[in-house]
Design an enzyme around this catalytic site. Structure first.
Site, PDB file in Angstrom:
ATOM      1  N   LYS A 117       0.831  -1.216   0.000  1.00 24.86           N
ATOM      2  CA  LYS A 117       0.000   0.000   0.000  1.00 24.86           C
ATOM      3  C   LYS A 117       0.858   1.257   0.000  1.00 24.86           C
ATOM      4  O   LYS A 117       0.464   2.272  -0.561  1.00 24.86           O
ATOM      5  CB  LYS A 117      -0.987   0.006   1.177  1.00 24.86           C
ATOM      6  CG  LYS A 117      -2.139  -0.964   0.954  1.00 24.86           C
ATOM      7  CD  LYS A 117      -3.465  -0.504   1.558  1.00 24.86           C
ATOM      8  CE  LYS A 117      -4.593  -1.397   1.056  1.00 24.86           C
ATOM      9  NZ  LYS A 117      -5.864  -1.196   1.682  1.00 24.86           N
ATOM     10  N   LYS A 199      -5.967  -9.014  -7.718  1.00 30.56           N
ATOM     11  CA  LYS A 199      -7.309  -9.309  -7.199  1.00 30.56           C
ATOM     12  C   LYS A 199      -8.289  -8.178  -7.531  1.00 30.56           C
ATOM     13  O   LYS A 199      -7.883  -7.021  -7.672  1.00 30.56           O
ATOM     14  CB  LYS A 199      -7.272  -9.604  -5.697  1.00 30.56           C
ATOM     15  CG  LYS A 199      -7.156  -8.417  -4.799  1.00 30.56           C
ATOM     16  CD  LYS A 199      -7.485  -8.801  -3.361  1.00 30.56           C
ATOM     17  CE  LYS A 199      -7.449  -7.550  -2.520  1.00 30.56           C
ATOM     18  NZ  LYS A 199      -8.163  -7.592  -1.294  1.00 30.56           N
ATOM     19  N   LYS A 202     -12.247  -2.921  -4.694  1.00 31.48           N
ATOM     20  CA  LYS A 202     -13.245  -1.859  -4.799  1.00 31.48           C
ATOM     21  C   LYS A 202     -12.612  -0.507  -5.105  1.00 31.48           C
ATOM     22  O   LYS A 202     -13.261   0.376  -5.628  1.00 31.48           O
ATOM     23  CB  LYS A 202     -14.140  -1.796  -3.553  1.00 31.48           C
ATOM     24  CG  LYS A 202     -13.436  -1.578  -2.244  1.00 31.48           C
ATOM     25  CD  LYS A 202     -14.462  -1.504  -1.114  1.00 31.48           C
ATOM     26  CE  LYS A 202     -14.417  -2.673  -0.173  1.00 31.48           C
ATOM     27  NZ  LYS A 202     -13.159  -2.818   0.588  1.00 31.48           N
TER      28      LYS A 202
HETATM   29  N1  AQP Z   1     -11.021 -10.148  -5.026  1.00 37.45           N
HETATM   30  C1  AQP Z   1     -11.399 -10.757  -3.914  1.00 37.45           C
HETATM   31  N2  AQP Z   1     -11.726 -12.055  -3.928  1.00 37.45           N
HETATM   32  C2  AQP Z   1     -12.126 -12.671  -2.796  1.00 37.45           C
HETATM   33  N3  AQP Z   1     -12.238 -12.061  -1.599  1.00 37.45           N
HETATM   34  C3  AQP Z   1     -11.921 -10.758  -1.541  1.00 37.45           C
HETATM   35  N4  AQP Z   1     -11.917  -9.853  -0.529  1.00 37.45           N
HETATM   36  C4  AQP Z   1     -11.519  -8.658  -1.002  1.00 37.45           C
HETATM   37  N5  AQP Z   1     -11.266  -8.737  -2.317  1.00 37.45           N
HETATM   38  C5  AQP Z   1     -11.487 -10.038  -2.681  1.00 37.45           C
HETATM   39  C6  AQP Z   1     -12.324 -10.139   0.843  1.00 37.45           C
HETATM   40  O1  AQP Z   1     -13.282  -9.149   1.220  1.00 37.45           O
HETATM   41  C7  AQP Z   1     -13.166  -8.875   2.620  1.00 37.45           C
HETATM   42  C8  AQP Z   1     -13.163  -7.404   2.879  1.00 37.45           C
HETATM   43  O2  AQP Z   1     -12.029  -6.795   2.399  1.00 37.45           O
HETATM   44  P1  AQP Z   1     -11.686  -5.307   2.854  1.00 37.45           P
HETATM   45  O3  AQP Z   1     -12.762  -4.407   2.434  1.00 37.45           O
HETATM   46  O4  AQP Z   1     -11.360  -5.289   4.299  1.00 37.45           O
HETATM   47  O5  AQP Z   1     -10.384  -4.951   2.131  1.00 37.45           O
HETATM   48  P2  AQP Z   1      -9.628  -5.542   0.938  1.00 37.45           P
HETATM   49  O6  AQP Z   1      -9.344  -7.001   1.107  1.00 37.45           O
HETATM   50  O7  AQP Z   1      -8.445  -4.646   0.716  1.00 37.45           O
HETATM   51  O8  AQP Z   1     -10.699  -5.383  -0.229  1.00 37.45           O
HETATM   52  P3  AQP Z   1     -10.619  -4.452  -1.488  1.00 37.45           P
HETATM   53  O9  AQP Z   1     -11.917  -4.555  -2.186  1.00 37.45           O
HETATM   54  O10 AQP Z   1      -9.381  -4.763  -2.280  1.00 37.45           O
HETATM   55  O11 AQP Z   1     -10.515  -3.023  -0.829  1.00 37.45           O
HETATM   56  P4  AQP Z   1      -9.529  -1.833  -1.156  1.00 37.45           P
HETATM   57  O12 AQP Z   1      -9.665  -1.602  -2.632  1.00 37.45           O
HETATM   58  O13 AQP Z   1     -10.005  -0.689  -0.335  1.00 37.45           O
HETATM   59  O14 AQP Z   1      -8.140  -2.276  -0.745  1.00 37.45           O
HETATM   60  C9  AQP Z   1     -11.922  -9.601   3.101  1.00 37.45           C
HETATM   61  O15 AQP Z   1     -12.336 -10.778   3.791  1.00 37.45           O
HETATM   62  C10 AQP Z   1     -11.189  -9.959   1.842  1.00 37.45           C
HETATM   63  O16 AQP Z   1     -10.402 -11.157   1.983  1.00 37.45           O
END
Ligand code: AQP
Length: 336
Positions: A117, A199, A202
Site C-alpha cells: 500500500k 485481485k 473496490k
Molecule cells: N477479489 C477478492 N476475492 C475474494 N475475496 C476478496 N476480498 C476482497 N477482495 C477479494 C475479501 O473481502 C473482505 C473485505 O475486504 P476489505 O474491504 O477489508 O479490504 P480488501 O481485502 O483490501 O478489499 P478491497 O476490495 O481490495 O478493498 P480496497 O480496494 O479498499 O483495498 C476480506 O475478507 C477480503 O479477503
C-alpha cells in the site's frame, strides 16, 4: 465465548462500493453462517481502517451507509449478527493505542500489505497505514474472538494479532482469547477482469476491472464483454489461462458448478458466449440483493435503529474487555 457460543469477527472497509470479489470471497460465506447456532458473529463496517488511504468525507459517509445496507440486503440478519460501525465503538481506537505500546517497529515493518500500500500511495505513507495491523488486532481481541475468517492476504495480520495477544497475556495473565483463522467454505479469490493476475478491488482505478455490487445488468454485461482473456479460443481451467480461469471461478461461485462441469458445459463454445453466460449468471445472482438494498436504503428509520442497537451491543462486549485491559495496565478507574 458468548453464551456458550464461539465468537467470530470480520468486516470490510468502506473505501468504495463492494465488489463481486468481496461478495463471493467473504459476504456470501458470512450469510451461510446465519443459522449456525454455535457461533456469535460480529461484522463491522471498518471505517477507521478506511482512512489509512485518503477519503472524501461525503463519499466515505455514503459508502459506509451503503455497505451497512448491503450487509443486510445480502442476507445478514441484524438481529442474529452484530452489525456495527467500527467508529461507533470508541473502544477500537482506545485498545489500538494500548496495543501499539506492546508492538514492535520490526514486526510492523515486515507486513507485506504495508509495503504494497505504501508503494501504491507513495504520496501518503502515514503511520496509520503502518500500524493498521494493531488496529486490526484490537478489532479482534476486543470481542475475544475465537475465529477470524481471513484470506491469504490477511494471514500475516492475524498472526500479529495472535503474537500481540500472547505477549500481553504473558505479562498480565489471561486477558485475551487467542484467535484462530477460520477457513469456512473456501471463498473464491476473484481477480480483476482487466488484469487477472491482480485481485478484484473496490478501489481499483480501472472501473472495468471490478463488478460492483450495485452495477446494473447492462453495466455487468458490458464489463464481462470487455474482460481480458487470451487468444487460444478454447475454454479450459488452467493457471496458464488466468482470464478464463477467473471467469470459470466466478461462474462456479454463482452456479455451484465444479470447474469440470463448466468446461464441459461450454465445450466448443466461443469466449463471447461464455462471457455472456457468466454476465447473466452474475446479474441474476445480484438482482435480489440489489432489490432488497433499494428497499432498505430508503428506510432511514430502520437502518438508524439497527445501527444504534448494534453499536450498543458491540460496545457492551468491547467495553468489558477494555475495562479489564485498563485495570491490568494500571490505569486508575474513574471514581463513581
Ligand atoms: N477479489 C477478492 N476475492 C475474494 N475475496 C476478496 N476480498 C476482497 N477482495 C477479494 C475479501 O473481502 C473482505 C473485505 O475486504 P476489505 O474491504 O477489508 O479490504 P480488501 O481485502 O483490501 O478489499 P478491497 O476490495 O481490495 O478493498 P480496497 O480496494 O479498499 O483495498 C476480506 O475478507 C477480503 O479477503
Amino acid at each position: 465465548m458468548i453464551d456458550g457460543k464461539k465468537v467470530l469477527l470480520s468486516g470490510m472497509q468502506s473505501t468504495g462500493i463492494i465488489t463481486l470479489g468481496n461478495y463471493l470471497g467473504a459476504l456470501k460465506n458470512w450469510v451461510d453462517l446465519n443459522d449456525d447456532e454455535s457461533v456469535q458473529c460480529f461484522y463491522a463496517v471498518m471505517d477507521l481502517h478506511s482512512i489509512t488511504v485518503r477519503q472524501d468525507p461525503a463519499t466515505l459517509r455514503k459508502n459506509g451507509r451503503t455497505l451497512y445496507a448491503l450487509y443486510i440486503a445480502a442476507g445478514l440478519d441484524p438481529e442474529k449478527n452484530c452489525l456495527f460501525f467500527q467508529s461507533h465503538v470508541p473502544a477500537h481506537a482506545q485498545l489500538a493505542w494500548i496495543l501499539n505500546c506492546y508492538t514492535y517497529m520490526g514486526e510492523m515493518s515486515r507486513m507485506t500489505q504495508f509495503k504494497d500500500k505504501s508503494a501504491k500511495h507513495a504520496d501518503n505513507i502515514n503511520t496509520g497505514l503502518f500500524t493498521y495491523p494493531v488496529l486490526m488486532a484490537a478489532d479482534i481481541l476486543l470481542y475475544q474472538a475465537d475465529m477470524v475468517p481471513v484470506g491469504k492476504d490477511q494471514l500475516q495480520h492475524l498472526e500479529i494479532a495472535r503474537d500481540i495477544a500472547g505477549r500481553f497475556n504473558g505479562i498480565y495473565g489471561d486477558v485475551f482469547t487467542i484467535p484462530e483463522a477460520y477457513m469456512g467454505k473456501s471463498g473464491a479469490k476473484i481477480m480483476s477482469l482487466q488484469d487477472p493476475t491482480k485481485k478484484m478491488s473496490k478501489s481499483d482505478e480501472n472501473p472495468n476491472g471490478s463488478i460492483l455490487l450495485l452495477d446494473d445488468t447492462d453495466t455487468i454485461m458490458r464489463k464481462f464483454k470487455r474482460a481480458i482473456t487470451d487468444s487460444d479460443g478454447f475454454i479450459a481451467y488452467s493457471e496458464d489461462k488466468p482470464g478464463i480461469k477467473n471467469l470459470i471461478d466466478i461462474y462456479d461461485a454463482v452456479t455451484g458448478n465444479t470447474p469440470e462441469q463448466t468446461v464441459a458445459e461450454f465445450d466448443g463454445k466461443g469466449y463471447g458466449d461464455f462471457k455472456m453466460a457468466v454476465g447473466e449468471a452474475v446479474a441474476s445472482t445480484l438482482k435480489p440483493v440489489q432489490d432488497e438494498y433499494a428497499r432498505l436504503i430508503a428506510d432511514k428509520t430502520y437502518l438508524d435503529s439497527m445501527m444504534k442497537e448494534n453499536a450498543a451491543k458491540a460496545s457492551y462486549y468491547a467495553n468489558k474487555t477494555l475495562r479489564k485491559v485498563y485495570k491490568k495496565v494500571g490505569f486508575i478507574e474513574l471514581p463513581r
